[in-house]
Design an enzyme around this catalytic site. Sequence first.
Site, PDB file in Angstrom:
ATOM      1  N   LYS A 250      -8.049  12.193  -0.865  1.00  0.00           N
ATOM      2  CA  LYS A 250      -9.743  11.451  -1.225  1.00  0.00           C
ATOM      3  C   LYS A 250     -11.026  12.310  -0.414  1.00  0.00           C
ATOM      4  CE  LYS A 250      -9.759   7.321  -0.952  1.00  0.00           C
ATOM      5  NZ  LYS A 250      -8.250   6.728  -1.301  1.00  0.00           N
TER       6      LYS A 250
ATOM      7  N   ARG B 279     -13.450  -1.080  -4.490  1.00  0.00           N
ATOM      8  CA  ARG B 279     -11.967  -0.519  -4.387  1.00  0.00           C
ATOM      9  C   ARG B 279     -11.707  -2.290  -5.655  1.00  0.00           C
ATOM     10  NH1 ARG B 279     -11.662   1.973   0.519  1.00  0.00           N
ATOM     11  NH2 ARG B 279      -9.911   1.195   1.819  1.00  0.00           N
TER      12      ARG B 279
ATOM     13  N   ARG C  40      -2.622  12.255   9.660  1.00  0.00           N
ATOM     14  CA  ARG C  40      -3.776  12.720   9.264  1.00  0.00           C
ATOM     15  C   ARG C  40      -4.692  11.993  11.369  1.00  0.00           C
ATOM     16  NH1 ARG C  40      -6.828   9.352   4.938  1.00  0.00           N
ATOM     17  NH2 ARG C  40      -7.120   7.506   5.998  1.00  0.00           N
TER      18      ARG C  40
ATOM     19  N   ARG D 214      -6.650   8.303  13.313  1.00  0.00           N
ATOM     20  CA  ARG D 214      -7.262   6.973  13.241  1.00  0.00           C
ATOM     21  C   ARG D 214      -6.398   5.406  13.982  1.00  0.00           C
ATOM     22  NH1 ARG D 214      -9.665   7.134   6.925  1.00  0.00           N
ATOM     23  NH2 ARG D 214      -9.077   4.753   7.095  1.00  0.00           N
TER      24      ARG D 214
ATOM     25  N   ARG E 227      -2.672  -1.877   4.263  1.00  0.00           N
ATOM     26  CA  ARG E 227      -3.828  -0.966   2.923  1.00  0.00           C
ATOM     27  C   ARG E 227      -3.306  -0.876   1.860  1.00  0.00           C
ATOM     28  NH1 ARG E 227      -4.582   2.982   7.223  1.00  0.00           N
ATOM     29  NH2 ARG E 227      -5.811   4.176   5.930  1.00  0.00           N
TER      30      ARG E 227
HETATM   31  P1  AMP Z   1     -10.924   3.955   4.280  1.00  0.00           P
HETATM   32  O1  AMP Z   1     -11.262   4.938   4.993  1.00  0.00           O
HETATM   33  O2  AMP Z   1     -11.433   4.288   2.938  1.00  0.00           O
HETATM   34  O3  AMP Z   1      -9.424   3.629   3.938  1.00  0.00           O
HETATM   35  O4  AMP Z   1     -11.136   2.156   4.609  1.00  0.00           O
HETATM   36  C1  AMP Z   1     -11.041   1.895   5.116  1.00  0.00           C
HETATM   37  C2  AMP Z   1     -11.075   0.484   5.689  1.00  0.00           C
HETATM   38  O5  AMP Z   1     -11.998   0.000   5.869  1.00  0.00           O
HETATM   39  C3  AMP Z   1     -10.814  -0.385   4.804  1.00  0.00           C
HETATM   40  O6  AMP Z   1      -9.374  -0.717   4.957  1.00  0.00           O
HETATM   41  C4  AMP Z   1     -11.545  -2.175   4.631  1.00  0.00           C
HETATM   42  O7  AMP Z   1     -11.178  -2.332   5.834  1.00  0.00           O
HETATM   43  C5  AMP Z   1     -13.023  -0.846   4.692  1.00  0.00           C
HETATM   44  N1  AMP Z   1     -13.509  -0.662   3.134  1.00  0.00           N
HETATM   45  C6  AMP Z   1     -13.472   0.502   2.552  1.00  0.00           C
HETATM   46  N2  AMP Z   1     -14.382   0.538   1.959  1.00  0.00           N
HETATM   47  C7  AMP Z   1     -14.125  -0.812   1.441  1.00  0.00           C
HETATM   48  C8  AMP Z   1     -14.610  -1.331   0.324  1.00  0.00           C
HETATM   49  N3  AMP Z   1     -15.411  -0.899  -0.909  1.00  0.00           N
HETATM   50  N4  AMP Z   1     -14.253  -3.060  -0.037  1.00  0.00           N
HETATM   51  C9  AMP Z   1     -13.934  -4.232   1.095  1.00  0.00           C
HETATM   52  N5  AMP Z   1     -13.376  -2.915   2.572  1.00  0.00           N
HETATM   53  C10 AMP Z   1     -13.667  -1.540   2.564  1.00  0.00           C
END
Ligand code: AMP
Length: 213
Positions: free
Chosen positions: A13, A88, A127, A159, A171
Site C-alpha cells: 500500500k 481500518r 521491508r 520498522r 496486526r
Molecule cells: P500501518 O503503517 O498502516 O501499518 O500502521 C501502523 C500502526 O499504526 C498500526 O498497527 C496501528 O497501531 C496504528 N494505526 C494506523 N492506522 C490506524 C487506524 N486507521 N486506526 C487505528 N490504528 C491505526
Amino acid sequence: MRLVIFGPQGAGKGTQAARISEKFGISAISTGEIFRWAIKGKTALGNEVLEYVSAGKLVPDELTIRVVSERIAADDCAEGFLLDGFPRNTAQAEALDDLLSDVECGLDAALVIEVPEEVALRRLTGRRVCPDCGRNYHVDAPPENNWTCDACGGHVVARDDDVDEAALKQRLATYHEQTEPLHEYYEAKGLLRQVDGTGTPDEVFTRIVEALG
Ligand code: AMP
C-alpha cells in the site's frame, strides 16, 4: 479525487500510495506514518498512541478519526487525497462518510490490494523504511548507497513493529477481523476496486490505474 487504499500488511500500500499521489496530484496520507512520526517526535499524540502501535493494536477510533479529520481539512487536501491505512474498520469508514458528507463530496473509490499471506510475510520481513521521509525499501531492492535514503539521505531501517513477531501477528489478525469487512462495506456502495498485488510495483501500479478507469 478522493480515495482510500487498504489491504493486508505487506500488500504494498505505501509503495503504491506514493505512486498514486504523484500521478493524480493528490496528497497521500498514512495514519501509520502520522503515528510513527508523533512517536519519534515524542509529541502528546505520540505518547498517547505508543502503547497501541508498538503492540500492533489499533489506536482507538475516536483519536484516529480526530487526527484524520484535522488532516483532510488542510489546504493540500482541497482537491483530493488518498488515505492509506484509514479506515481500518467499519466504524472508521462510517466516520469518514460523515466527514465527507459535511463537505459535500464523497469518496471516488476504495482500492483494496490483495496478496496471498506468504507473499505478504516475505515482503514484510524484508521491508525497510526511511524514518525521515517514509519511503519504503526492501532488502532485495535497497537504496543505492549503503542504506542511505535515495530521496532524503535519512538512515533506512526496519520498522520496530515489523521485527516484533508478536506485533506482526497481531496486526495481521486485526486486519482479518476488523479491516476485511470493509470489502462488503465499500462493495455495497459500488466503490470497491480490487487489485491483484502480486508482481512488481510497476505491474501493480498499472492494474491500479486501470481499476481507477
Ligand atoms: P500501518 O503503517 O498502516 O501499518 O500502521 C501502523 C500502526 O499504526 C498500526 O498497527 C496501528 O497501531 C496504528 N494505526 C494506523 N492506522 C490506524 C487506524 N486507521 N486506526 C487505528 N490504528 C491505526
